[in-house]
Design a protein around this motif. Structure first.
Motif, short mmCIF file in Angstrom:
data_model
loop_
_atom_site.label_atom_id
_atom_site.label_comp_id
_atom_site.label_asym_id
_atom_site.label_seq_id
_atom_site.Cartn_x
_atom_site.Cartn_y
_atom_site.Cartn_z
N THR A 259 7.95 72.48 16.72
CA THR A 259 8.81 71.31 16.96
C THR A 259 9.10 70.57 15.66
OG1 THR A 259 7.96 71.09 19.20
CG2 THR A 259 8.99 69.14 18.25
N ASN A 260 8.11 70.59 14.76
CA ASN A 260 8.27 69.91 13.47
C ASN A 260 8.90 70.80 12.40
OD1 ASN A 260 7.36 67.36 14.20
ND2 ASN A 260 5.22 67.94 13.96
N ILE B 104 3.57 72.16 18.44
CA ILE B 104 3.85 70.95 17.65
C ILE B 104 4.41 71.34 16.29
CG2 ILE B 104 2.76 68.99 16.46
CD1 ILE B 104 0.90 68.77 18.96
N VAL C 204 -0.08 62.69 17.63
CA VAL C 204 0.41 63.07 16.30
C VAL C 204 1.64 62.26 15.91
CG1 VAL C 204 1.44 64.97 14.98
CG2 VAL C 204 -0.54 65.39 16.43
N SER C 205 2.49 61.95 16.86
CA SER C 205 3.77 61.31 16.55
C SER C 205 3.67 59.78 16.42
CB SER C 205 4.82 61.67 17.60
OG SER C 205 4.44 61.21 18.88
N LYS C 206 2.48 59.23 16.51
CA LYS C 206 2.31 57.78 16.36
C LYS C 206 2.48 57.36 14.93
CE LYS C 206 -0.57 56.85 20.30
NZ LYS C 206 -1.82 56.35 20.81
N GLN D 142 -0.55 71.90 11.01
CA GLN D 142 -0.51 72.03 12.47
C GLN D 142 -0.50 73.51 12.86
OE1 GLN D 142 3.02 69.70 13.02
NE2 GLN D 142 1.90 67.77 13.02
N TYR E 228 -2.94 65.91 11.97
CA TYR E 228 -2.72 64.61 12.61
C TYR E 228 -1.87 63.68 11.73
CZ TYR E 228 -5.62 65.12 16.76
OH TYR E 228 -6.12 65.50 17.97
N ASN F 34 3.34 70.01 9.16
CA ASN F 34 3.60 71.09 10.10
C ASN F 34 2.91 72.38 9.69
OD1 ASN F 34 5.35 72.44 8.28
ND2 ASN F 34 7.19 71.80 9.32
N GLY G 203 0.68 64.76 10.16
CA GLY G 203 2.07 65.21 10.27
C GLY G 203 2.45 66.46 9.52
N TRP H 8 0.96 65.72 21.14
CA TRP H 8 2.20 65.23 20.53
C TRP H 8 2.22 63.72 20.47
CZ3 TRP H 8 5.91 66.68 17.46
CH2 TRP H 8 7.06 65.90 17.37
N GLU H 9 1.78 63.08 21.55
CA GLU H 9 1.73 61.61 21.59
C GLU H 9 0.79 61.06 20.52
OE1 GLU H 9 0.73 60.65 25.61
OE2 GLU H 9 2.74 61.13 26.36
#
Length: 108
Positions: free
Chosen positions: A70-71, A67, A106-108, A40, A33, A37, A35, A103-104
């Motif tokens: 993507t990272n 995720i 994690v990406s905050k 993740q 969470y 990778n 970030g 994703w929403e």
């Protein structure tokens, strides 16, 4: 997050500490969470194997591995391609939707 990921690995594998799958999994999740990778990807593998969380959860495995890919995690990209071949169309759609939700967060 790298230090947390390393500590999670130690607990998950029992490297230098008493092995504790659940504690390792929770620490990987915290690093994921934040970030990492690699964390993740590890969370995705744990959901795939079921060791550390409440059993196998392919939807969550796919979401976390997506995720990580993507990272920039290359291992995750390979795993993601494999998972796509093992999930039914319905399971894949559900996993992708779950991934968007995560994703929403994690990406905050």
């Amino acid at each position: 997050q790298d230090a947390l990921n390393e500590l999670a690995y130690m607990y998950y594998t029992g490297n230098g500490v008493v092995q504790d799958f659940e504690k390792g999994a929770e620490m990987f999740l915290e690093a994921a969470y934040k970030g990492s990778n690699l964390a993740q990807y590890n969370v995705g593998l744990i959901y795939y194997s079921g060791d550390g969380f409440d059993g196998v959860d392919l939807k969550s495995a796919f979401a976390w591995i997506a995720i990580a890919a993507t990272n920039g995690n290359q291992q995750a990209l390979t795993a993601l391609n494999y998972l796509k071949t093992t999930l039914s169309e319905e399971e894949l759609v559900a996993a992708q939707e779950h991934g968007y939700t995560l994703w929403e967060q994690v990406s905050k």
